[in-house]
Design an enzyme around this catalytic site. Structure first.
Site, PDB file in Angstrom:
ATOM      1  N   ASP A 143      -4.697  -0.077   8.006  1.00  0.00           N
ATOM      2  CA  ASP A 143      -5.211  -0.909   6.908  1.00  0.00           C
ATOM      3  C   ASP A 143      -6.732  -1.042   6.954  1.00  0.00           C
ATOM      4  OD1 ASP A 143      -4.996  -2.514   4.645  1.00  0.00           O
ATOM      5  OD2 ASP A 143      -3.303  -3.653   5.428  1.00  0.00           O
ATOM      6  N   ASP A 198      -2.408  -3.870  -3.482  1.00  0.00           N
ATOM      7  CA  ASP A 198      -0.994  -4.150  -3.216  1.00  0.00           C
ATOM      8  C   ASP A 198      -0.109  -4.255  -4.461  1.00  0.00           C
ATOM      9  OD1 ASP A 198      -2.026  -4.282  -0.722  1.00  0.00           O
ATOM     10  OD2 ASP A 198      -1.038  -6.155  -0.184  1.00  0.00           O
TER      11      ASP A 198
HETATM   12  C1  GAL Z   1      -2.317  -5.217   2.903  1.00  0.00           C
HETATM   13  C2  GAL Z   1      -1.590  -3.914   2.697  1.00  0.00           C
HETATM   14  C3  GAL Z   1      -0.117  -4.258   2.587  1.00  0.00           C
HETATM   15  C4  GAL Z   1       0.314  -4.904   3.885  1.00  0.00           C
HETATM   16  C5  GAL Z   1      -0.561  -6.127   4.176  1.00  0.00           C
HETATM   17  C6  GAL Z   1      -0.273  -6.708   5.535  1.00  0.00           C
HETATM   18  O1  GAL Z   1      -3.670  -5.003   2.922  1.00  0.00           O
HETATM   19  O2  GAL Z   1      -2.034  -3.270   1.547  1.00  0.00           O
HETATM   20  O3  GAL Z   1       0.636  -3.114   2.297  1.00  0.00           O
HETATM   21  O4  GAL Z   1       0.220  -3.963   4.909  1.00  0.00           O
HETATM   22  O5  GAL Z   1      -1.922  -5.807   4.129  1.00  0.00           O
HETATM   23  O6  GAL Z   1      -1.135  -7.712   5.882  1.00  0.00           O
END
Ligand code: GAL
Length: 378
Positions: A143, A198
């Site tokens: 991430d 997301d």
């Molecule tokens: C976001 C990511 C999600 C998930 C989340 C967890 O940035 O895009 O898919 O992994 O963090 O904190």
């Protein structure tokens, strides 16, 4: 000077991803879309069991991926510590997943902290990659939170090289969220790269993500895929049955990762049927690996998406993004076909005769018809 240039070229080519993975888009499950931080080893084991017993493994799904919140701190020697209550023994959990014939994935972040403020891997790439390899990790989602403003083009290759050094093939899934147009640089870095922020389980979220992701279609191919985010199929009442089918079909045609995001253990029969449609999965996993894309759209939302397959047939989605039932027509000249083709409906599981020069279907609002057109030798 020439010698120097050559040396620079060799160095450069050495610095690319070459882990032999992702020849077709990855298929599996990820904990985030349904469980968020309420995840533990028992749920992961139960999910792995259900993937086998419900036929998802047989349909091609193989990765069991834990997202954010499994990690709590670093030990004094700097290695990462999993939550001692929820994930007391990661190696044992990976062994369990492997014993089911499945693969095991984890999540970290190219920053000081993950998006849920757990310890990130920035500056700890080598030590974390070693730990993952020693546990038997097969997949890393990486991430982009808390990154100190350092460009992703700089941070992401560091983990690629750390993973490569372990000698264990680990699928490298970049979750850079489309910040710096990753399609333009990530094919050398990862096996897939997020092109969007997301996803949520409703039409207004997944449909625009399919469209955003579409602009990068030429950059995808065997070894590296555009990722419009994980599936929301089966995640709640804001998605109608037809919308779930549209979501799964668009992801399949776009050669997107098919990462299930629902609670597999408790999913409905409809959800299972959608996720295991073998004719649609075959489009996603076709070895040619060309991302299907939108070739036409009217102002009323009659859309044609299409892409070629390895047997010279063409996969087509007739999509109605408008608000009323309407006819959607694919002209063969727009989808790389000519003459007469035999028609197979991939959701009705039915041969539907032949079509010449174009094909039309009546499509309800927020629905699709997905066809496989195979040229007929006359
Ligand atoms: C976001 C990511 C999600 C998930 C989340 C967890 O940035 O895009 O898919 O992994 O963090 O904190």
């Amino acid at each position: 000077m020439k010698a120097l240039l050559l040396f620079a070229c060799i160095l450069q080519s050495g610095l690319s991803l070459d882990n032999g993975l992702g020849k077709t888009p990855q298929m599996g499950w990820n904990s985030w879309n349904h469980f968020r931080c309420s995840i533990d080893a028992n749920i992961v084991m139960q999910t792995a069991d259900a993937m086998v017993s419900k036929g998802l493994k047989a349909a091609g799904y193989q990765y069991v991926n834990i997202d954010d919140c499994w990690q709590v701190a670093r030990f004094p020697n700097k290695t990462i510590q999993s939550d001692p209550k929820k994930f007391p023994d990661m190696k044992q959990l990976a062994d369990y997943v492997h014993s089911k014939g499945l693969k095991f994935g984890l999540y970290s972040d190219a920053g000081t902290k993950t998006c849920q403020k757990r310890p990130g891997s920035l500056g700890y790439e080598d030590i974390d990659a070693e730990t993952y390899a020693s546990w038997g990790v097969d997949y890393l989602k990486y991430d982009n939170c808390n990154n100190g403003g350092i460009k992703p083009e700089v941070r992401y290759p560091v983990m690629r090289d750390a993973l490569n050094k372990t000698g264990r093939p680990i699928f490298y899934s970049l979750c850079e969220q489309g910040q710096d147009d990753p399609a333009t640089w990530a094919p050398k870095v990862g096996n897939s790269w997020r092109t969007t922020r997301d996803i949520r389980p409703w039409w207004e979220s997944f449909y625009p993500r399919a469209v955003l992701n579409d602009q990068w279609w030429k950059y995808a191919g065997p070894g590296g895929w555009n990722d419009p985010d994980m599936l929301e199929v089966g995640n709640g009442g804001n998605l109608t049955y037809n919308e779930n089918i549209a979501h799964f079909s668009l992801w399949s045609l776009a050669k997107a990762p098919l990462l299930i995001g629902c609670d597999i253990h408790n999913m409905s029969k409809d959800t299972l049927d959608i996720l295991t449609n073998s004719e649609v999965i075959a489009v996603n996993q076709d070895p040619l690996g060309v991302q299907g894309h939108r070739v036409n759209m009217t102002s009323d939302g009659a859309e044609v998406w299409a892409g070629p397959l390895s047997d010279k047939s063409v996969a087509v989605i007739l999509l109605n993004s408008g608000s009323k039932t309407q006819n959607v027509t694919a002209h063969f000249s727009d989808i790389g076909m000519s003459g007469t083709a035999s028609v197979r409906d991939l959701w009705a599981h039915e041969d539907q005769g032949t079509a010449t020069d174009s094909i039309s279907r009546s499509v309800d609002s927020h629905s699709i018809v997905m066809l496989r057109l195979t040229p007929k030798q006359l």
